[in-house]
Every structure is written in structure tokens, then in C-alpha cells.
Scaffold this motif. Structure first.
Motif, short mmCIF file in Angstrom:
data_model
loop_
_atom_site.label_atom_id
_atom_site.label_comp_id
_atom_site.label_asym_id
_atom_site.label_seq_id
_atom_site.Cartn_x
_atom_site.Cartn_y
_atom_site.Cartn_z
N LEU A 58 3.48 -1.69 -10.04
CA LEU A 58 3.17 -0.45 -9.32
C LEU A 58 4.31 0.55 -9.38
O LEU A 58 4.10 1.77 -9.49
N LYS A 59 5.53 0.04 -9.31
CA LYS A 59 6.71 0.92 -9.33
C LYS A 59 6.85 1.66 -10.65
O LYS A 59 7.30 2.81 -10.68
N ILE A 112 3.11 -7.61 -8.94
CA ILE A 112 2.30 -6.42 -8.64
C ILE A 112 3.19 -5.28 -8.17
O ILE A 112 3.01 -4.11 -8.59
N TYR A 113 4.16 -5.59 -7.33
CA TYR A 113 5.09 -4.57 -6.83
C TYR A 113 5.84 -3.92 -7.99
O TYR A 113 5.94 -2.68 -8.06
N ARG A 121 -2.86 5.28 -3.87
CA ARG A 121 -4.08 4.89 -4.59
C ARG A 121 -5.30 5.32 -3.78
O ARG A 121 -5.30 5.26 -2.55
N LEU A 125 -6.68 3.00 -10.86
CA LEU A 125 -6.75 1.86 -9.97
C LEU A 125 -7.73 2.15 -8.83
O LEU A 125 -7.94 3.30 -8.47
N ARG A 172 2.68 3.08 -4.08
CA ARG A 172 2.10 4.20 -4.82
C ARG A 172 0.81 4.63 -4.12
O ARG A 172 0.08 3.81 -3.57
N VAL A 211 -2.16 4.78 -12.64
CA VAL A 211 -2.33 4.58 -11.20
C VAL A 211 -3.65 5.22 -10.74
O VAL A 211 -4.38 4.67 -9.91
N SER A 270 0.82 -1.22 0.00
CA SER A 270 0.00 0.00 0.00
C SER A 270 0.85 1.26 0.00
O SER A 270 0.37 2.33 -0.37
#
Length: 244
Positions: free
Chosen positions: A232-233, A228-229, A146, A243, A144, A240, A141
Motif C-alpha cells: 500500500l505504501k 499488505i502495508y 481507498r 482497489l 492510503r 490504488v 485503512s
């Protein structure tokens, strides 16, 4: 003879589901454990229910948000730890956090301020030549912002950045700092939330990655969460924002 027989791990926030599994697994590897939590009764029950070696476990009262007590807590430890794990955590729903600052404040205090308070004390004690590792439990969490969880995420992002700097600070003393960047876990903190079942990890699985942490700063358990990590990066901000 187990090489960890004379080593001690301090687990802060030891009443979490993951932390309890860490206690069991560290003991199995030969460590002594100082288990610190506000709920010492629950920890005593863990020892009884799992028939753990009580001689290897020291249960201590620790309140992450009682900052003024942290120095005294550390000074009164029976031994100086070789490993310190910060596992305390607190979560409230994002909508509630946006409307009720008390919930936001509690997340800030448990997830970030309490961690910095006690870990600064541990890290800056240069008399502790035992210290070889500090591990903090962070979250995907915090990778990024969200809209579904950015208040909670901001506390974890801050904690991750703190751990990154602490790693640099302690490198000259050969002390390793790890950040466990964790996704969904089947724990009481997530009870009642609608989560993707295929992505939920069990506490003992996450604990295994903590207990067996090596040199990498960021540790992301589970290959799905690693993907997923990474996404997201690198994801552009415009995506983003779409999402949940």
C-alpha cells in the motif's frame, strides 16, 4: 520480583475487545491497570469473569468525545501512568458516512479528536516523570485513501500523523510513541462485515503486540498485514484507484 510491579498503564477506550485483552496481558506482566471507558459495567464483568486481581485494576469512566471532561479525568487519576494506550474507536460504513455526517463526525471525534485531546494532556504533563510510552491504535485503512473506506481511513491517517509528530516532540524526554497499524480483527466493531477470514487476527494476538511494544514507531502485527502495508505504501495512485 516482577520489574513492572510498581508500574501503571492507562488504557483509554478499555471496553474494546483488544483493550480487554491488553488488560489481561498487562496484569500478567505485573502492571497495575487503570481501565477507562464509558461502559464501566462491562469492565467490572471482565474482572469477575476472568478472576482478575481487582486490587490491581482501577476502573474509571471516560468519554472520548466529552473533551471538556478530559483535564478533570486526568487530574483525578489515582497515579500518573507509565504507559498510556488509546484504544477507543468508532466505525460506520463508508456509504453511510458519505450520506450522514453524524456518523462521520462521530468517527472524527472518537478516532482522532478525542485521542488528541486526552493524549495532549497526558504528554504535556512534564510533572509526570513516570511516563515512558504512549501507544495509539491506528489502522491499515489510514495508509492510503481507498474508495471503500476512505472516510474512516482519513481519521486513522490523521491519528497516525499526530502520533508521528508526538513521537518527535517527546523524544527529548525519552518517551516512546508507537502506532499500531492494524488490519482486520475479530471484534465487535467489525461484526457483520464481509472480511477475508485468512486475514482476520484475534484480539489477544493484537494485544500481545501492544503489551510488548518496543522502539519502532510503526508496529504492524502479522506478516501478511506487513506485506499488505508495504504494498500500500509503494503502490502507484493509478493502481490504488482500482482497489475496492
Amino acid at each position: 520480583m516482577n520489574q513492572n510491579t510498581n508500574k501503571t498503564v492507562l488504557i483509554l477506550g478499555a471496553n474494546s475487545d483488544v483493550a480487554k485483552q491488553c488488560i489481561i496481558q498487562y496484569l500478567a506482566k505485573g502492571f497495575s491497570v487503570i481501565a477507562a471507558s464509558r461502559d464501566t459495567t462491562s469492565l467490572e464483568k471482565l474482572v469477575t469473569d476472568h478472576a482478575l486481581d481487582a486490587s490491581k485494576i482501577n476502573i474509571r469512566y471516560f468519554d472520548a468525545v466529552d473533551f471538556d471532561s478530559h483535564q478533570k479525568f486526568y487530574d483525578e487519576l489515582p497515579v500518573q501512568p507509565h504507559i498510556a494506550v488509546y484504544a477507543a474507536g468508532f466505525l460506520v460504513d463508508n456509504e453511510k458516512a458519505l450520506r450522514d455526517f453524524k456518523g462521520t463526525q462521530q468517527m472524527m471525534q472518537v478516532n482522532y479528536m478525542g485521542a488528541v485531546s486526552i493524549l495532549n494532556i497526558i504528554a504535556m504533563d512534564e510533572s509526570n516523570t513516570n511516563l515512558e510510552r504512549i501507544i495509539g491504535l491506528s489502522s491499515l485503512s489510514g495508509v492510503r485513501g481507498r474508495k471503500s473506506n476512505f472516510v474512516y481511513g482519513s481519521t486513522k491517517a490523521a491519528f497516525t500523523q499526530y502520533l508521528a509528530g508526538l513521537r518527535q516532540e517527546l523524544a527529548s524526554r525519552n518517551i516512546t510513541v508507537n502506532a499500531l497499524v492494524i488490519g482486520y480483527i475479530r471484534t465487535k466493531i467489525n461484526k457483520g462485515l464481509e472480511l477475508n477470514e485468512s486475514l482476520i487476527m484475534e484480539p489477544d494476538y493484537v494485544a500481545k503486540h501492544i503489551v510488548n511494544a518496543e522502539n519502532s514507531f510503526t508496529i504492524v502485527p502479522n506478516f501478511k498485514w506487513k506485506i499488505i502495508y508495504t504494498i500500500l505504501k509503494i503502490l502507484p495512485e493509478s493502481l490504488v484507484a482500482k482497489l475496492p
